[in-house]
Scaffold this active site. Sequence first.
Site, PDB file in Angstrom:
ATOM      1  N   CYS A 232       0.842  -1.204   0.000  1.00 62.08           N
ATOM      2  CA  CYS A 232       0.000   0.000   0.000  1.00 62.08           C
ATOM      3  C   CYS A 232       0.874   1.250   0.000  1.00 62.08           C
ATOM      4  O   CYS A 232       0.433   2.325   0.406  1.00 62.08           O
ATOM      5  CB  CYS A 232      -0.916   0.009   1.227  1.00 62.08           C
ATOM      6  SG  CYS A 232      -2.158  -1.286   1.236  1.00 62.08           S
ATOM      7  N   GLU A 263      -0.141   3.576 -13.154  1.00 63.38           N
ATOM      8  CA  GLU A 263      -1.476   3.968 -12.710  1.00 63.38           C
ATOM      9  C   GLU A 263      -1.999   5.103 -13.587  1.00 63.38           C
ATOM     10  O   GLU A 263      -1.214   5.945 -14.030  1.00 63.38           O
ATOM     11  CB  GLU A 263      -1.436   4.400 -11.241  1.00 63.38           C
ATOM     12  CG  GLU A 263      -1.099   3.274 -10.283  1.00 63.38           C
ATOM     13  CD  GLU A 263      -1.150   3.711  -8.814  1.00 63.38           C
ATOM     14  OE1 GLU A 263      -1.524   4.879  -8.543  1.00 63.38           O
ATOM     15  OE2 GLU A 263      -0.814   2.894  -7.935  1.00 63.38           O
ATOM     16  N   HIS A 281      -5.675   2.438  -5.398  1.00 63.77           N
ATOM     17  CA  HIS A 281      -4.911   3.454  -4.674  1.00 63.77           C
ATOM     18  C   HIS A 281      -5.812   4.187  -3.671  1.00 63.77           C
ATOM     19  O   HIS A 281      -5.941   5.417  -3.694  1.00 63.77           O
ATOM     20  CB  HIS A 281      -4.279   4.455  -5.642  1.00 63.77           C
ATOM     21  CG  HIS A 281      -3.023   5.077  -5.100  1.00 63.77           C
ATOM     22  ND1 HIS A 281      -1.928   5.365  -5.874  1.00 63.77           N
ATOM     23  CD2 HIS A 281      -2.681   5.471  -3.846  1.00 63.77           C
ATOM     24  CE1 HIS A 281      -0.975   5.906  -5.139  1.00 63.77           C
ATOM     25  NE2 HIS A 281      -1.414   5.986  -3.881  1.00 63.77           N
ATOM     26  N   GLY A 283      -5.338   4.085  -0.306  1.00 62.74           N
ATOM     27  CA  GLY A 283      -4.675   4.195   0.992  1.00 62.74           C
ATOM     28  C   GLY A 283      -5.042   5.426   1.783  1.00 62.74           C
ATOM     29  O   GLY A 283      -5.207   5.376   3.001  1.00 62.74           O
TER      30      GLY A 283
END
Length: 531
Positions: A232, A263, A281, A283
Amino acid sequence: MAPKVLVSDALSETAVQIFRDHGIEVDFRPELGKDKDALIAAIGQYDGLAIRSATKVTEKVLEAATNLKVIGRAGIGVDNVDIHAASKKGVIVMNTPFGNSITTAEHAISMMMAVARQIPEANASTHAGKWEKSRFMGVELTAKTLGLIGCGNIGSIVADRAIGLKMKVLAYDPFLSEERADKLGVHKVELDELLHRADFITLHVPMTEKTANILSRENLAKTKKGVRIVNCARGGLVDEAALAEMLKTGHVAGAAFDVFAEEPAKENVLFNLPNVVCTPHLGASTTEAQENVALQVAEQMADYLLTGAVTNAINMPSITAEEAKVMGPWIALAGHLGSFAGQMTDEPIKAINILHDGLAAGMNIEALNCAAIAGVLKEANPAINMVSAPIVAKERGIAMSTTTQGKSGAFDGYIKLTVVTEKRERSIAGTVFSDGKPRFIQIKGINIDAEIGEHMLYTTNKDVPGIIGALGATMGAHGVNIANFTLGRTGPGENAIAILYLDDPIPQVVIDELKATGLFQQVRPLEFEVG
């Protein structure tokens, strides 16, 4: 005039209000973050730019940002900012590395639990009406060994939560001290040992040259059979292709990834593999974290624009508001020392050596160094400041060295700067007196006590009669008033220097007449930025 800030991404109204509460003019225009041309057209009028991830601060944007002093990124990642271009421009880039720490740590723990019990697949199966109870055999976290690659702010929170789950925690982090490891309750180990022993591995390091591909094919092969891997942190820390192969062979029992090498990840070798949990994504994606980083970046930017305090800067040493007050005269001194050396040096500089003594050695050395380097280089380029100076020095191949030492003389502390060229070394030292005013205390090894003014004259000569008379008479003849006059020498009849603090700039005719006397080896007018 009050500083002016542009908010070009979706920060909360509370964050925007923080700027207003500090007396800073702020324009909230989140539409500009998605319109590069409109951003370029608008950015020139602003002192600060507050962003999230949508705004791309490119070199072209920075070229148009003629007044910009600081960029504040609400979040950790600054991939959308050209740090090198910002540094060369002298623009501070701040982020908020701690505002989403708990959120990111909790996500890592959640991902670890999800992959341990195959929750996403079991959820999909159950929603499909299959009821495959025997298919989803998980593992407990209790008594398992968790290997942390990186035990900084987020990693240490993960460690705390994992210990609460009765896991054994190993940590690989070159910057982790034994004392800190003991306090956290983790065992500090080398990477190879962690790979061999860990049942779960989770990564919490930034993407750098040293950490890129840290879980390479070779390192993945060293892991315990049945290991589960969680990332992460940042894409590119793990060889995704090698991991996919080891998931297929069963060497790696599962993986949970929130970040990917490319990404947005529309395709990836890890997608659709058994017992691989993937999130886009997320996190930092909690309401609390998004608000926290927005508020934090607004406070940081306001503090810098109003007090000079630098917090969480990517390209500048941090300086607290308290440090800014105490260090202000010392930062000014470092800049004056650099400016003197820069104005006196006409040939290419090979090295800059800085010595910090006593009181100065206990201060923020990096900030003092940046000020000194900026002072040296400003003579060639007035646009250089504390942010851009180290970058420019490196590009010019100037070697840098710093030395610190305890109090060694009559002063509580001082800074000595030495500039090295092919032809010579030139050194100057200074201190700050109790009145808060910087002073030059030594030039070329000759002790002096010279107050620093905006307009100054520096001369060198042999210690012979008539020097003071020549200086005074020539200045008087042209109506130049001397505010302060300082002399120094190595000994009777030997090398001597004079520094004159003048009320006004010295006319060229005065310089020419002094040189024509034949009494002086050097006659050099100097200008300093005195606040």
